[in-house]
Design a protein around this motif. Structure first.
Motif, PDB file in Angstrom:
ATOM      1  N   MET A   1      -5.088   4.936   5.520  1.00  0.00           N
ATOM      2  CA  MET A   1      -3.861   4.339   5.103  1.00  0.00           C
ATOM      3  C   MET A   1      -3.954   6.231   4.873  1.00  0.00           C
ATOM      4  O   MET A   1      -4.945   6.663   4.016  1.00  0.00           O
ATOM      5  N   ILE A  29      -0.685   7.221  -0.945  1.00  0.00           N
ATOM      6  CA  ILE A  29       0.766   7.161  -1.126  1.00  0.00           C
ATOM      7  C   ILE A  29       1.385   7.984  -2.521  1.00  0.00           C
ATOM      8  O   ILE A  29       0.314   8.911  -3.400  1.00  0.00           O
ATOM      9  N   VAL A  54       3.237   4.898  -5.942  1.00  0.00           N
ATOM     10  CA  VAL A  54       1.590   3.653  -6.744  1.00  0.00           C
ATOM     11  C   VAL A  54       2.814   3.244  -8.042  1.00  0.00           C
ATOM     12  O   VAL A  54       1.684   2.304  -8.661  1.00  0.00           O
ATOM     13  N   SER A  73       2.729  -0.825  -8.847  1.00  0.00           N
ATOM     14  CA  SER A  73       1.647  -0.700 -10.468  1.00  0.00           C
ATOM     15  C   SER A  73       2.817  -1.934 -11.408  1.00  0.00           C
ATOM     16  O   SER A  73       2.039  -3.118 -11.793  1.00  0.00           O
ATOM     17  N   GLY A 127      -4.187  -4.900  -3.312  1.00  0.00           N
ATOM     18  CA  GLY A 127      -5.212  -4.324  -2.300  1.00  0.00           C
ATOM     19  C   GLY A 127      -4.903  -2.394  -1.576  1.00  0.00           C
ATOM     20  O   GLY A 127      -5.453  -2.161  -1.622  1.00  0.00           O
ATOM     21  N   ILE A 128      -3.196  -2.902  -2.016  1.00  0.00           N
ATOM     22  CA  ILE A 128      -3.264  -1.364  -1.500  1.00  0.00           C
ATOM     23  C   ILE A 128      -3.087  -0.626  -2.997  1.00  0.00           C
ATOM     24  O   ILE A 128      -3.092   0.705  -2.600  1.00  0.00           O
ATOM     25  N   LEU A 129      -3.368  -1.049  -3.925  1.00  0.00           N
ATOM     26  CA  LEU A 129      -4.054  -0.349  -5.512  1.00  0.00           C
ATOM     27  C   LEU A 129      -5.070   0.134  -5.347  1.00  0.00           C
ATOM     28  O   LEU A 129      -6.051   0.741  -6.456  1.00  0.00           O
ATOM     29  N   GLY A 130      -6.409  -0.279  -4.537  1.00  0.00           N
ATOM     30  CA  GLY A 130      -7.476  -0.761  -4.777  1.00  0.00           C
ATOM     31  C   GLY A 130      -7.538  -1.074  -5.354  1.00  0.00           C
ATOM     32  O   GLY A 130      -9.213  -1.206  -6.287  1.00  0.00           O
ATOM     33  N   LEU A 131      -7.865  -2.860  -6.020  1.00  0.00           N
ATOM     34  CA  LEU A 131      -7.939  -3.340  -6.833  1.00  0.00           C
ATOM     35  C   LEU A 131      -8.401  -4.952  -6.714  1.00  0.00           C
ATOM     36  O   LEU A 131      -8.609  -5.487  -6.813  1.00  0.00           O
ATOM     37  N   THR A 190      -1.729   2.074 -15.415  1.00  0.00           N
ATOM     38  CA  THR A 190      -1.047   2.568 -14.298  1.00  0.00           C
ATOM     39  C   THR A 190      -2.324   4.011 -14.272  1.00  0.00           C
ATOM     40  O   THR A 190      -2.075   3.789 -12.553  1.00  0.00           O
ATOM     41  N   GLU A 249      -4.719   3.034 -12.111  1.00  0.00           N
ATOM     42  CA  GLU A 249      -4.078   2.345 -10.630  1.00  0.00           C
ATOM     43  C   GLU A 249      -3.531   4.063  -9.832  1.00  0.00           C
ATOM     44  O   GLU A 249      -4.499   2.972  -8.112  1.00  0.00           O
ATOM     45  N   VAL A 250      -3.297   4.610 -10.184  1.00  0.00           N
ATOM     46  CA  VAL A 250      -2.833   6.188  -9.437  1.00  0.00           C
ATOM     47  C   VAL A 250      -4.418   6.527  -8.760  1.00  0.00           C
ATOM     48  O   VAL A 250      -4.971   6.711  -7.393  1.00  0.00           O
ATOM     49  N   SER A 255      -7.209   4.922  -8.363  1.00  0.00           N
ATOM     50  CA  SER A 255      -8.158   3.394  -7.769  1.00  0.00           C
ATOM     51  C   SER A 255      -7.403   3.297  -6.176  1.00  0.00           C
ATOM     52  O   SER A 255      -8.005   3.344  -5.678  1.00  0.00           O
ATOM     53  N   SER A 256      -6.162   3.950  -5.982  1.00  0.00           N
ATOM     54  CA  SER A 256      -5.408   3.834  -5.064  1.00  0.00           C
ATOM     55  C   SER A 256      -5.858   4.485  -3.921  1.00  0.00           C
ATOM     56  O   SER A 256      -5.979   4.984  -2.710  1.00  0.00           O
ATOM     57  N   ALA A 257      -5.657   6.210  -5.120  1.00  0.00           N
ATOM     58  CA  ALA A 257      -5.655   7.099  -4.311  1.00  0.00           C
ATOM     59  C   ALA A 257      -7.199   7.400  -3.796  1.00  0.00           C
ATOM     60  O   ALA A 257      -7.595   7.858  -2.668  1.00  0.00           O
ATOM     61  N   ALA A 289      -9.132   4.999  -2.959  1.00  0.00           N
ATOM     62  CA  ALA A 289      -9.999   3.768  -2.298  1.00  0.00           C
ATOM     63  C   ALA A 289      -8.909   4.153  -0.650  1.00  0.00           C
ATOM     64  O   ALA A 289     -10.291   3.619   0.134  1.00  0.00           O
ATOM     65  N   HIS A 290      -8.138   4.653  -0.785  1.00  0.00           N
ATOM     66  CA  HIS A 290      -7.581   5.374   0.911  1.00  0.00           C
ATOM     67  C   HIS A 290      -8.121   6.353   1.175  1.00  0.00           C
ATOM     68  O   HIS A 290      -7.803   7.138   2.166  1.00  0.00           O
TER      69      HIS A 290
END
Lengths: 207, 207
Positions: free
Chosen positions: A1, A4, A9, A13, A74-78, B194, B197-198, B200-202, B204-205
């Motif tokens: 993916m 984002i 994001v 969140s 899932g999207i946020l990698g959590l 948050t 989470e920015v 972890s999102s980056a 993870a993807h």
């Protein structure tokens, strides 16, 4: 993916936080209108943000809370825990080391570092402050994913270089300094003065 | 002037920081390329951000540092000092009360408040922590423009209501809770989770 964009994001969140409140109150579904009101955005924006990851709301029925929580996590990698180190055991570093909301969301402090001999060895919320010179040795054992940098601006770049050498690929930077990092490392900067300037700008132009 | 969008204000704030570095190093002019490189954006974005406030760069010569600093300070509302109160003398509140970069940019703490009898009366970087019940009486004397709210989520809305009643029109909210405020009051929320989470999102993807 694809990665984002930050503003998305941040909204995702926020949605997740409100959905978790809904779940705690045993609310089974939410509409895009409700999410928009809670997150301070428009329902069109909510639908757009969520449709980007596949259309998982049902028209007229809203979103199922547990389903949307699982997808957003899932999207946020959590979907997994994240380990982070704090480099800089000053006031902000200490405050962050003890910030309960991190643990609640799966972010765990594995170590706190400083360069100051007066701080090294001191206890900080269950962590003994370590000498930053140890980071390269410690990293293969602690597996930190993220480094939170709370050192003065003058030593921020050297700290970032060390963190990158230790194999850490995510940096949350509280130092008021731009950091140069290699491709594949993500830096997120939080500048407290900038937050106040967003307000002063708004207040100055409201008058 | 219309309120400027947050992402623009953040970039202008970053440009100002780099221009101040240039001034300290007695660099007379900067190009949009240099500003872009320092701020991690494109020179087209720099020119767009700055042209929005009138075209004040000279093609081929770049921007005059002192002139651009003066204009950016005006845009960001930094032509005057701002007074702020901190409500919540916990770890983050205490760290912010002692944050030197605020003073350097003209943001001055006028008072620190808490509801906890154990904290009220304690000294915090030259401020004696006051009972939050005093805020309505104190505000006409201290003239705070901004309130930094660092209380737990459960008491954040009540704190915001009090702050608004005290005539404060800018809120920097560190509580992980959405705040409802009347028209004319600006809220800026900083959520530490948050920020992580920015990342972890980056991360993870990226994998």
């Amino acid at each position: 993916m694809k990665r984002i964009a930050d503003p998305s994001v941040r909204r995702l969140s926020a949605y997740l936080r409100f959905l978790e409140d809904c779940q705690a109150r045993q609310v089974p579904t939410v509409s895009s209108d409700e999410l928009a009101r809670l997150a301070g955005t428009t329902s069109a924006q909510v639908r757009k943000d969520l449709s980007f990851f596949g259309s998982f709301g049902k028209r007229g029925l809203g979103y199922e809370v547990p389903d949307l929580i699982a997808r957003l996590r899932g999207i946020l990698g959590l979907g997994r825990p994240w380990h982070f180190v704090i480099v800089g055991a000053g006031k902000i570093g200490s405050a962050l080391a003890q910030y309960a909301a991190f643990r609640e969301r799966g972010f765990h402090v594995v170590a706190v570092y400083d360069t100051d001999a007066a701080k090294i060895g001191a206890a900080l919320d269950g962590h003994r402050v370590r000498d930053v010179a140890q980071l390269l040795e410690d990293a293969p054992l602690d597996h930190p994913d993220i480094a939170v940098i709370t050192v003065p601006a003058a030593s921020a770049q050297a700290t970032a270089d060390l963190v990158v050498r230790a194999g850490i690929r995510g940096i949350l930077n509280f130092a008021p300094a731009p950091l140069r990092v290699p491709h594949g490392v993500t830096v997120q900067t939080v500048n407290m003065a900038t937050e106040l300037e967003v307000l002063s700008s708004a207040l100055a132009h409201h008058d």
